[in-house]
Design a protein around this motif. Sequence first.
Motif, PDB file in Angstrom:
ATOM      1  N   GLY A 245      77.363  56.628   1.715  1.00 42.00           N
ATOM      2  CA  GLY A 245      77.146  57.731   0.787  1.00 42.00           C
ATOM      3  C   GLY A 245      76.969  59.063   1.488  1.00 42.00           C
ATOM      4  N   VAL A 246      76.103  59.092   2.492  1.00 38.97           N
ATOM      5  CA  VAL A 246      75.801  60.369   3.145  1.00 38.97           C
ATOM      6  C   VAL A 246      76.999  60.876   3.955  1.00 38.97           C
ATOM      7  N   VAL A 247      77.758  59.983   4.568  1.00 39.03           N
ATOM      8  CA  VAL A 247      78.878  60.431   5.399  1.00 39.03           C
ATOM      9  C   VAL A 247      80.040  60.947   4.557  1.00 39.03           C
ATOM     10  N   ILE A 248      80.363  60.253   3.482  1.00 32.78           N
ATOM     11  CA  ILE A 248      81.442  60.745   2.607  1.00 32.78           C
ATOM     12  C   ILE A 248      81.048  62.095   2.019  1.00 32.78           C
ATOM     13  N   GLY A 249      79.802  62.234   1.588  1.00 28.07           N
ATOM     14  CA  GLY A 249      79.337  63.517   1.064  1.00 28.07           C
ATOM     15  C   GLY A 249      79.370  64.610   2.113  1.00 28.07           C
ATOM     16  N   PHE A 250      78.979  64.277   3.328  1.00 36.56           N
ATOM     17  CA  PHE A 250      78.922  65.274   4.399  1.00 36.56           C
ATOM     18  C   PHE A 250      80.315  65.750   4.793  1.00 36.56           C
ATOM     19  N   PHE A 251      81.225  64.825   5.004  1.00 35.39           N
ATOM     20  CA  PHE A 251      82.545  65.207   5.503  1.00 35.39           C
ATOM     21  C   PHE A 251      83.489  65.715   4.413  1.00 35.39           C
ATOM     22  N   PHE A 252      83.334  65.226   3.185  1.00 37.61           N
ATOM     23  CA  PHE A 252      84.329  65.542   2.161  1.00 37.61           C
ATOM     24  C   PHE A 252      83.759  66.244   0.930  1.00 37.61           C
ATOM     25  N   GLY A 253      82.443  66.438   0.882  1.00 38.65           N
ATOM     26  CA  GLY A 253      81.862  67.113  -0.266  1.00 38.65           C
ATOM     27  C   GLY A 253      81.798  66.209  -1.489  1.00 38.65           C
ATOM     28  N   PHE A 254      81.528  66.817  -2.626  1.00 34.93           N
ATOM     29  CA  PHE A 254      81.302  66.047  -3.843  1.00 34.93           C
ATOM     30  C   PHE A 254      82.285  66.449  -4.935  1.00 34.93           C
ATOM     31  N   SER A 255      83.019  65.454  -5.399  1.00 32.30           N
ATOM     32  CA  SER A 255      83.959  65.624  -6.505  1.00 32.30           C
ATOM     33  C   SER A 255      84.073  64.270  -7.189  1.00 32.30           C
ATOM     34  N   VAL A 256      84.840  64.217  -8.251  1.00 31.95           N
ATOM     35  CA  VAL A 256      85.047  62.939  -8.938  1.00 31.95           C
ATOM     36  C   VAL A 256      85.693  61.939  -7.980  1.00 31.95           C
ATOM     37  N   VAL A 257      86.666  62.403  -7.220  1.00 29.12           N
ATOM     38  CA  VAL A 257      87.393  61.525  -6.302  1.00 29.12           C
ATOM     39  C   VAL A 257      86.481  61.013  -5.197  1.00 29.12           C
ATOM     40  N   THR A 258      85.778  61.916  -4.528  1.00 29.01           N
ATOM     41  CA  THR A 258      84.940  61.499  -3.402  1.00 29.01           C
ATOM     42  C   THR A 258      83.774  60.625  -3.860  1.00 29.01           C
ATOM     43  N   THR A 259      83.242  60.908  -5.046  1.00 25.27           N
ATOM     44  CA  THR A 259      82.157  60.075  -5.570  1.00 25.27           C
ATOM     45  C   THR A 259      82.651  58.665  -5.871  1.00 25.27           C
ATOM     46  N   ALA A 260      83.856  58.563  -6.452  1.00 27.16           N
ATOM     47  CA  ALA A 260      84.431  57.240  -6.733  1.00 27.16           C
ATOM     48  C   ALA A 260      84.663  56.467  -5.439  1.00 27.16           C
ATOM     49  N   VAL A 261      85.188  57.147  -4.429  1.00 28.14           N
ATOM     50  CA  VAL A 261      85.414  56.510  -3.130  1.00 28.14           C
ATOM     51  C   VAL A 261      84.089  56.068  -2.522  1.00 28.14           C
ATOM     52  N   MET A 262      83.082  56.907  -2.650  1.00 23.09           N
ATOM     53  CA  MET A 262      81.746  56.598  -2.147  1.00 23.09           C
ATOM     54  C   MET A 262      81.206  55.319  -2.782  1.00 23.09           C
ATOM     55  N   LEU A 263      81.351  55.191  -4.098  1.00 20.64           N
ATOM     56  CA  LEU A 263      80.843  54.017  -4.820  1.00 20.64           C
ATOM     57  C   LEU A 263      81.575  52.748  -4.384  1.00 20.64           C
ATOM     58  N   VAL A 264      82.885  52.835  -4.273  1.00 26.13           N
ATOM     59  CA  VAL A 264      83.669  51.679  -3.831  1.00 26.13           C
ATOM     60  C   VAL A 264      83.281  51.291  -2.409  1.00 26.13           C
ATOM     61  N   GLY A 265      83.127  52.278  -1.545  1.00 27.98           N
ATOM     62  CA  GLY A 265      82.765  52.016  -0.162  1.00 27.98           C
ATOM     63  C   GLY A 265      81.405  51.372  -0.019  1.00 27.98           C
ATOM     64  N   ALA A 266      80.438  51.835  -0.808  1.00 32.59           N
ATOM     65  CA  ALA A 266      79.096  51.260  -0.757  1.00 32.59           C
ATOM     66  C   ALA A 266      79.134  49.788  -1.171  1.00 32.59           C
ATOM     67  N   ALA A 267      79.890  49.485  -2.209  1.00 31.49           N
ATOM     68  CA  ALA A 267      80.009  48.092  -2.655  1.00 31.49           C
ATOM     69  C   ALA A 267      80.701  47.231  -1.608  1.00 31.49           C
ATOM     70  N   LEU A 268      81.775  47.752  -1.017  1.00 37.00           N
ATOM     71  CA  LEU A 268      82.502  46.990   0.005  1.00 37.00           C
ATOM     72  C   LEU A 268      81.641  46.753   1.248  1.00 37.00           C
ATOM     73  N   SER A 269      80.784  47.711   1.580  1.00 38.39           N
ATOM     74  CA  SER A 269      79.933  47.545   2.757  1.00 38.39           C
ATOM     75  C   SER A 269      78.984  46.361   2.587  1.00 38.39           C
ATOM     76  N   THR A 270      78.559  46.113   1.359  1.00 39.56           N
ATOM     77  CA  THR A 270      77.688  44.975   1.087  1.00 39.56           C
ATOM     78  C   THR A 270      78.421  43.657   1.307  1.00 39.56           C
ATOM     79  N   ILE A 271      79.635  43.571   0.795  1.00 40.93           N
ATOM     80  CA  ILE A 271      80.428  42.345   0.957  1.00 40.93           C
ATOM     81  C   ILE A 271      80.708  42.083   2.434  1.00 40.93           C
ATOM     82  N   LEU A 272      81.077  43.129   3.167  1.00 44.58           N
ATOM     83  CA  LEU A 272      81.360  42.972   4.591  1.00 44.58           C
ATOM     84  C   LEU A 272      80.087  42.603   5.355  1.00 44.58           C
ATOM     85  N   MET A 273      78.970  43.172   4.954  1.00 46.21           N
ATOM     86  CA  MET A 273      77.684  42.836   5.584  1.00 46.21           C
ATOM     87  C   MET A 273      77.396  41.340   5.436  1.00 46.21           C
TER      88      MET A 273
END
Length: 274
Positions: free
Chosen positions: A71-99
């Motif tokens: 969450g913090v890295v996507i926000g830091f590097f790419f800012g906040f928009s509908v697209v980046t927020t959606a990517v952030m949510l998908v990434g957070a979920a995928l990180s759990t599965i990979l963990m």
Amino acid sequence: MVTLRGVGQVMFQNNALSGFLLLAGIFYNSWLLSLAVILGTVISSATAQVLKYPKSDIENGIYGFNGALVGVVIGFFFGFSVVTTAVMLVGAALSTILMYEMKKLVPPFTAPFVLITWLLILVLLFVLQVPIVAPPILESNSLDLFFVLSKGFSQVWFQDNAITGIFFLIALAVNSPASAFYALYGSALGALIAILLSQPSSMINAGLFGYNAVLCGIALGNWKLQSFLWATLAISLSVVLNMAIGSLGLITLTSAFVLATWIVLYMQRLILKA
């Protein structure tokens, strides 16, 4: 409490107060990035609950911290928009599965965050054509000891703010004096090695050679001399790996910490078998 513990676990602190202080430090620098941390932690923890991963791990924040970093890295590097927020949510979920999957093979640490975020960066840059908006590093020809040490802490969360680093040091100290000591040691030694290797002062001042070293110190250090020596080796390796990974054109994230710690743990295992 689960969310705060997830935030705390980024720096190996299974403590809600530590998590609160870390979040407060991020909020001091950027309230938007603090929201991204909360969102990433909540989504990754909720994913673990939906998939019925071990309850004790969820409650201890084990499935929250990689999502927090996404969450913090996507926000830091790419800012906040509908697209980046959606990517952030998908990434957070995928990180759990990979963990969950990586836990079966190795101590994952922040590797799920690193791997998922590298993938997301490629998608955002080359598929979705979202530009990087992160500010450039401030140029500097001289070293500032306070900045060097404190930003070694703050950059664990990609915060270029010395006061935020103080919040993080306090967050460690309230739960584990040993963690606070090794984090300071890691930040100082990482910077010293970078100086000896003639790295740019601006990067050293920004804490970019400290934050992976900080995590190495916390992960491996305790009050025993043997642990001090292993932590010192990992810290030193992290600086060299940081430089090597950066030379490949990759955003290092916490990959240098993960690789250095894995190498040291493997060496420890070999010695035990000998």
